[in-house]
Design an enzyme around this catalytic site. Structure first.
Site, PDB file in Angstrom:
ATOM      1  N   TYR A  32       4.331  14.250   4.183  1.00 25.62           N
ATOM      2  CA  TYR A  32       5.692  14.584   3.770  1.00 25.62           C
ATOM      3  C   TYR A  32       5.861  14.194   2.297  1.00 25.62           C
ATOM      4  CZ  TYR A  32      10.101  16.581   5.033  1.00 25.62           C
ATOM      5  OH  TYR A  32      11.162  17.447   5.140  1.00 25.62           O
ATOM      6  N   LEU A  33       4.985  14.775   1.501  1.00 29.87           N
ATOM      7  CA  LEU A  33       4.802  14.323   0.124  1.00 29.87           C
ATOM      8  C   LEU A  33       5.990  14.680  -0.775  1.00 29.87           C
ATOM      9  CD1 LEU A  33       1.035  15.296  -0.303  1.00 29.87           C
ATOM     10  CD2 LEU A  33       2.011  13.173   0.586  1.00 29.87           C
ATOM     11  N   GLY A  36       7.056  11.022  -5.726  1.00 23.88           N
ATOM     12  CA  GLY A  36       6.375   9.724  -5.807  1.00 23.88           C
ATOM     13  C   GLY A  36       4.890   9.902  -5.523  1.00 23.88           C
ATOM     14  N   HIS A  37       4.584  10.604  -4.418  1.00 22.79           N
ATOM     15  CA  HIS A  37       3.173  10.871  -4.096  1.00 22.79           C
ATOM     16  C   HIS A  37       2.534  11.733  -5.185  1.00 22.79           C
ATOM     17  CE1 HIS A  37       4.959  10.419   0.081  1.00 22.79           C
ATOM     18  NE2 HIS A  37       4.038   9.498   0.075  1.00 22.79           N
ATOM     19  N   ASP A 150       6.239   0.149  -2.454  1.00 27.84           N
ATOM     20  CA  ASP A 150       5.728  -0.702  -1.375  1.00 27.84           C
ATOM     21  C   ASP A 150       4.993  -1.867  -2.023  1.00 27.84           C
ATOM     22  OD1 ASP A 150       6.390   0.893   1.107  1.00 27.84           O
ATOM     23  OD2 ASP A 150       5.328   2.388  -0.062  1.00 27.84           O
ATOM     24  N   SER A 185      11.516   8.519  -1.190  1.00 27.38           N
ATOM     25  CA  SER A 185      10.888   8.055   0.049  1.00 27.38           C
ATOM     26  C   SER A 185      10.935   9.185   1.053  1.00 27.38           C
ATOM     27  CB  SER A 185      11.671   6.854   0.604  1.00 27.38           C
ATOM     28  OG  SER A 185      11.315   6.620   1.950  1.00 27.38           O
ATOM     29  N   SER A 186       9.888   9.312   1.867  1.00 21.03           N
ATOM     30  CA  SER A 186       9.907  10.333   2.919  1.00 21.03           C
ATOM     31  C   SER A 186      11.063  10.062   3.877  1.00 21.03           C
ATOM     32  CB  SER A 186       8.585  10.331   3.684  1.00 21.03           C
ATOM     33  OG  SER A 186       7.521  10.483   2.779  1.00 21.03           O
ATOM     34  N   ARG A 187      11.451   8.794   4.012  1.00 23.05           N
ATOM     35  CA  ARG A 187      12.523   8.432   4.950  1.00 23.05           C
ATOM     36  C   ARG A 187      13.909   8.835   4.439  1.00 23.05           C
ATOM     37  NH1 ARG A 187       8.815   3.880   6.314  1.00 23.05           N
ATOM     38  NH2 ARG A 187       8.314   4.173   8.506  1.00 23.05           N
TER      39      ARG A 187
HETATM   40  O1  PAF Z   1       2.208   3.683   2.082  1.00 18.61           O
HETATM   41  C1  PAF Z   1       1.870   4.429   3.025  1.00 18.61           C
HETATM   42  O2  PAF Z   1       2.224   5.605   3.078  1.00 18.61           O
HETATM   43  C2  PAF Z   1       1.008   3.869   4.136  1.00 18.61           C
HETATM   44  O3  PAF Z   1       1.352   2.563   4.438  1.00 18.61           O
HETATM   45  C3  PAF Z   1      -0.492   3.996   3.865  1.00 18.61           C
HETATM   46  C4  PAF Z   1      -0.923   3.156   2.671  1.00 18.61           C
HETATM   47  C5  PAF Z   1      -0.855   5.444   3.627  1.00 18.61           C
HETATM   48  C6  PAF Z   1      -1.301   3.500   5.074  1.00 18.61           C
HETATM   49  O4  PAF Z   1      -1.003   4.247   6.208  1.00 18.61           O
END
Ligand code: PAF
Length: 282
Positions: A32-33, A36-37, A150, A185-187
Site C-alpha cells: 500500500y505504497l 514515503g515508500h 518508525d 502512513s498506509s494507516r
Molecule cells: O515498516 C514496515 O513496513 C515493516 O515493519 C517492515 C520493516 C516492512 C517489516 O515487516
C-alpha cells in the site's frame, strides 16, 4: 519491473545481478505504497544498481487485537509506485512462502524494545526482526532503506544488524508529510474526513516540540506537557504515549543533554498513528 512470488526466484534474479557485478538495495515494506515508500525506493535506486521492494504484510508483527486482516493491500498500486520510482522487482510472497509449516525460529531483542511502541505492542519487534532478518537472508542486499517515522524500528534494526554481523548498510530516510503536515502512513486510509482533520494534532504537536527545542528548552517534561496538552485538546485523540528517549538506548531521559528522540503514538478513533522528531534534525 517484475513481481516475484517465491524465495527461489528472487534469489535466482539477485544471483544473476551479482554475477554482473551489480549492487543491490532492499526496501522492505508492507505494501500500500505512498510517497514515503517512494522516497525510500528513490534513495535505493540512486545508490544501487538494482532495487528490490519487498511487499509483505507480515502476520508475525501484529498482535491478536491489531489490524492484520484490515491492513490495506493493493498490488497494482504498489507495482505502479515501484516502477515509477526506479524499483526493479517487487517480492510479494504469500505468508506460507515466508513461514512454512513448523516455522519455529525467531529473532528477538532484549534491549531497545521495552519502551515506546514495544510497551503497547509486545510481539511487534520480534515479528519485525524475524521478517527483516529473513528478507536480508533472502535478498542479501548491500543496503536496506527504512523510514525515520518508525524511529524505534530503525534503531532496533540497526542494533540487530550490528549484533548479528549482518553485512548490510542500514539507511534511515526522512519522514515524508502531507502538505498539511500529517506524516504519510498506509494507516491514514482508515481515517474518516473528521478523523483526518483531527489527526493533524500529531504533526502539530511535533512542530510545537521542535520549536521548543529550537528555542533552547532542555527539560523533557516541559516539552512533553506542552505536546500532550495540544493533543488532549482534540476530543477524537487518545494518547498511547508521548515520550522523549535517548536516541541510542531508547530509554527515557529527563533532560535534552544528548541526542534524543521525541516520539508519540496516538489513537485517532480506532486508528493508531505515530510521529516523531529527532532533536539532531531540529
Ligand atoms: O515498516 C514496515 O513496513 C515493516 O515493519 C517492515 C520493516 C516492512 C517489516 O515487516
Amino acid at each position: 519491473m517484475k513481481i516475484v512470488k517465491t524465495i527461489d526466484e528472487v534469489r535466482k534474479i539477485v544471483r544473476e545481478w551479482r554475477k554482473q557485478g551489480l549492487s543491490v538495495g532492499l526496501v522492505p515494506t508492507m505494501g500500500y505504497l505512498h510517497e514515503g515508500h517512494a522516497s525510500l525506493i528513490e534513495a535505493s535506486a540512486r545508490n544501487n544498481d538494482r532495487t528490490v521492494v519487498s511487499d509483505f504484510v507480515n502476520p508475525m508483527q501484529f498482535g491478536p487485537a491489531e489490524d492484520l486482516e484490515s491492513y490495506p493491500r493493493d498490488l497494482d498500486l504498489d507495482a505502479a509506485v515501484v516502477s515509477a520510482h526506479g524499483g526493479d522487482i517487487i517480492f510479494n510472497p504469500e505468508p506460507s512462502e515466508m513461514y512454512h509449516e513448523g516455522f519455529s525460529s525467531f529473532v528477538d531483542m532484549t534491549v531497545l524494545t521495552e519502551e515506546l511502541c514495544g510497551l503497547s505492542r509486545p510481539v511487534h519487534f520480534r515479528g519485525v526482526c524475524t521478517v527483516v532478518s529473513k528478507l536480508f537472508n533472502i535478498v542479501k542486499p548491500d543496503r536496506a532503506y527504512f523510514g525515520k517515522k518508525d524511529a524505534q524500528q530503525l534503531a532496533v534494526i540497526r542494533h540487530m544488524a550490528d549484533d548479528l554481523n549482518m553485512d548490510i548498510e542500514i539507511i534511515g530516510c526522512p519522514i515524508i508529510r502531507e502538505k498539511d503536515g500529517l506524516a504519510k502512513s498506509s494507516r491514514n486510509t482508515y481515517l474518516s474526513d473528521t478523523e483526518r482533520k483531527a489527526a493533524l494534532v500529531l504533526s502539530e504537536s511535533v512542530f510545537l516540540g521542535m520549536d521548543m527545542v529550537r528555542k533552547g528548552e532542555k527539560d523533557s517534561s516541559v516539552i512533553i506537557s506542552a505536546m500532550t496538552a495540544h493533543i488532549q485538546a482534540e476530543p477524537l485523540a487518545k494518547i498511547d504515549y508521548v515520550k522523549i528517549v535517548d536516541c541510542k538506548s531508547m530509554q527515557q531521559i529527563t533532560r535534552l543533554d544528548r541526542p534524543a528522540l521525541c516520539a508519540m503514538a496516538v489513537y485517532i478513533g480506532k486508528t493508531r498513528l505515530i510521529d516523531n522528531f529527532f532533536t539532531e534534525d531540529v
